[in-house]
Design a protein around this motif. Structure first.
Motif: not given
Lengths: 307, 413
Positions: B216-224, B268-276
């Motif tokens: 869903i979020v990808g490994l770069i952003l999961i830490v957020a 609207l990519p899911t991972g970045p939107i969740i992080v934002l």
């Protein structure tokens, strides 16, 4: 026909220069326990170049480097603001800021019509080392031919200039850097501007990261900030020697990594080269691993010998 | 366009936007809740960025799992297989971070950065190897970098929803020992908690969240997802167990809302939107939280400033000294203690007399009570009635002598 000069020498040189430019400030970052600043900076480079592209509308080097440098400064200021305003520990503050900025960069990239130009997340991550070729380099004589030299990939002189600048800065500010890194309180009592030195170091690291990411991508940037200096730290107790070791390790990683990426698969019976940026990071990790196992100064002073 | 978007958003929020996006939204919500609650334990142990190393260390495992599955004649893209591979290499990365930090003199942040970059670099090497394999061209493993819910298979969505639910269950079951260990490991050990085991469970939870979040979020952003909700929750409470619950709720909200938002419009990519979304909640908390927020701090500072100026202004009035400070004049005028011609009103004169009396009592009190507990309370603002009893004040007054009349509006001019 000299394929080496045309295809391999420019990327090897650029990779080496990028590795050295990152490893030099990396020594001080590792000693100051700010190693992850490099990680944070290389993540926020993406929103920087995306915004620069949207503002100028062209894929040009200088606006993008300015955008990336601006984003790095914004990130450093934001991290400091979050840390102070929210009284949050620095690691967590960093995590909050760089992930949010990276996410914003990806979102803007997806939203804007950048599909026609070559700007994407993968490029920012892996870089483009293999494509930096010098078609005019038809023989060793070309090294003396101004017309052929003018055709060198522009990344090479740029990276050389940045590496030279960083080496010069390191030499010029050697004493204050060394003193404030090991004993900030003492440096402050001598009247040194320790906060300015600290900020200057982060800005220098950002310049190195921004210059290097364009040619070689973020992976090398993070790896070179940390792995060669960390391995060098395990080799010696003297800062002068540590910096020398780190430059040697960075050079070795870049050259060996490129060679293994280009020819390693052939030796193993494969046909295609693998990512040079990834391989350079891998080699630097292997060097660090060896240093962890066998470096003469690997254990803490006064630590109990285990096993 | 605008109403179309809000309709789509409403549909997504109420799980009416198709079966798969409903499953993704539920899965993202569960994942966000597990990540927020699990990340709290890391945050309290001041090891938030260890999760970044864990997340980046999943990449080689994904690559190796793909190669192994293809070699064994399988599809290579089977999500459970890839997730098992990523969990194995993430474990190896985590063990390496701990080994470097414990066995060598390198600090933990250098260990984190080294493992993160080297594993990621090696993962990229493997991805380029896979691209040259005949079955690897459409592998789409790059989607694990930034996550992608577009074209997600039904079975993948189920895997994520089940994994998220299991992680939430693990947090609920182990919340007490985990809270104890992350808040005070020594005390937990003395109380008979197996600290090492609980630490492993926390890391296992982080690993589970990372691996489930890859798609869903990808490994770069999961830490957020692991860092931002706990940091946000910390603004709202000082109590550890509440931080866990609030972080879980915030993470769940961000996951659900973000997945719904990204399902309601293209690009609207899911991972970045969740992080934002999560970051927006963070900024709102940073500014508006009741005690630790910036607005509350500014408000406290302003009130303190006004208190100081009022008191000093009243003292000046009582002593018949002229007042020049702008803010002091403004405070006194606004509160009806001073007339526009800079003469005290009757109310002001009365307050001034009282403040002067208080100040004199303090002078005597500080001479009489030499101990810190009483004299140390003098800060030029605290009224002496708040510190001493009525009998003690009466005693001070006997030493002071009778009250002296203060210049009032008639006398001062």
């Amino acid at each position: 026909m000299d394929g080496f000069l045309q295809l391999d020498l420019p990327p090897i040189l650029i990779g080496t220069l990028a590795a050295i430019a990152c490893a030099l400030p990396g020594n001080f970052l590792v000693l100051r326990r700010q190693a992850l600043i490099g990680d944070a900076i290389s993540h926020v480079v993406l929103p920087g170049i995306v915004v620069a592209f949207l503002v100028t509308g062209v894929v040009a080097t200088w606006p993008m480097m300015l955008g990336a440098a601006g984003a790095a400064v914004v990130a450093v200021v934001l991290i400091e603001a979050v840390r102070r305003l929210g009284r949050i520990e620095p690691g967590a503050a960093m995590g909050v800021v760089f992930t949010a900025m990276f996410a914003a960069g990806v979102l803007v990239l997806e939203q804007s019509d950048t599909s026609s130009v070559h700007i994407d997340v993968e490029h920012a991550l892996y870089g483009n080392l293999e494509s930096l070729i010098w078609l005019s380099g038809e023989g060793w004589g070309s090294l003396l031919d101004p017309a052929a030299l003018a055709d060198l990939p522009p990344e090479l002189p740029r990276m050389a200039a940045v590496a030279a600048l960083i080496a010069l800065l390191t030499a010029l500010f050697w004493r204050p850097l060394k003193l404030s890194t090991f004993d900030e309180g003492f440096a402050a009592t001598l009247g040194m501007p320790v906060r300015a030195i600290s900020f200057g170091l982060v800005v220098t690291a950002a310049v190195a990261a921004v210059a290097a990411f364009d040619a070689v991508g973020s992976i090398i940037v993070i790896a070179m900030f940390i792995c060669p200096p960390a391995a060098a730290r395990l080799m010696t107790n003297r800062l002068e020697r540590q910096v020398a070791w780190s430059v040697a390790f960075a050079t070795l990683s870049a050259v060996l990594g490129y060679v293994l990426a280009g020819w390693g698969p052939l030796w193993l019976g494969g046909e295609n080269a693998v990512s040079a940026a990834g391989m350079i990071a891998t080699v630097s990790g292997a060097i660090l691993g060896l240093a962890c196992l066998a470096g003469p100064h690997r254990s803490r002073v006064g630590a109990v010998r285990e096993g | 366009m605008e109403s179309g978007f809000s309709q789509a958003l409403l549909a997504a929020l109420t799980l009416q936007a198709g079966y798969n996006s409903a499953l993704v939204a539920i899965g993202a919500g569960l994942l966000g809740a597990a990540a927020g609650a699990g990340g709290t334990f890391l945050f309290l142990r001041k090891r938030a960025l260890v999760s970044d190393a864990v997340a980046h260390a999943t990449l080689p495992g994904i690559g190796i799992a793909f190669i192994v599955m293809v070699m064994m004649g399988g599809d290579g893209r089977s999500l459970p297989g890839l997730l098992i591979g990523s969990a194995l290499s993430a474990t190896l990365g985590l063990l390496l971070v701990e080994w470097i930090a414990r066995r060598t003199r390198l600090p933990e942040d250098a260990a984190i950065g080294a493992v993160l970059s080297v594993f990621f670099g090696f993962g990229i090497v493997l991805l380029t190897v896979i691209q040259t394999m005949s079955s690897g061209r459409q592998a789409g493993l790059e989607s694990f970098l930034l996550g992608s819910t577009a074209g997600m298979l039904y079975s993948d969505a189920i895997t994520i929803a089940v994994g998220g639910a299991l992680s939430v269950g693990l947090v609920v079951l182990l919340r007490r020992p985990m809270t104890m260990v992350s808040f005070d490991p020594e005390w937990a050990a003395a109380s008979g908690v197996n600290v090492r085991g609980v630490d492993l469970a926390i890391m296992g939870l982080v690993m589970a969240v990372t691996v489930i979040g890859l798609k869903i979020v990808g490994l770069i952003l999961i830490v957020a997802l692991l860092i931002i909700p706990p940091v946000t929750a910390r603004f709202w409470t000082e109590r550890t167990e509440r931080v866990v619950w609030i972080a879980g709720a915030l993470g769940g909200l961000a996951g659900y809302l973000g997945a719904a938002l990204s399902a309601s419009a293209p690009d609207l990519p899911t991972g970045p939107i969740i992080v934002l979304v999560s970051f927006t909640l963070f900024v709102a908390s940073l500014l508006l939280a009741p005690v630790r927020g910036v607005a509350a701090a500014l408000w406290r500072h302003r009130r303190f400033q006004l208190d100081v100026h009022r008191r000093q202004g009243l003292l000046a009035l009582a002593r018949g000294e002229p007042i020049f400070d702008r803010l002091t004049l403004k405070v006194l005028l606004r509160e009806g203690l001073l007339r526009p011609d800079r003469v005290a009103t009757p109310d002001g004169a009365a307050r001034a007399a009282k403040v002067l009396r208080d100040e004199k009592r303090w002078d005597v009190a500080r001479a009489v009570y030499r101990d810190e507990t009483i004299s140390g309370r003098y800060d030029g603002l605290t009224s002496i009635e708040a510190v001493l009893t009525r009998d003690e004040i009466a005693d001070l007054d006997r030493r002071l002598g009778p009250p002296v009349p203060v210049a009032s509006s008639e006398g001062a001019a």
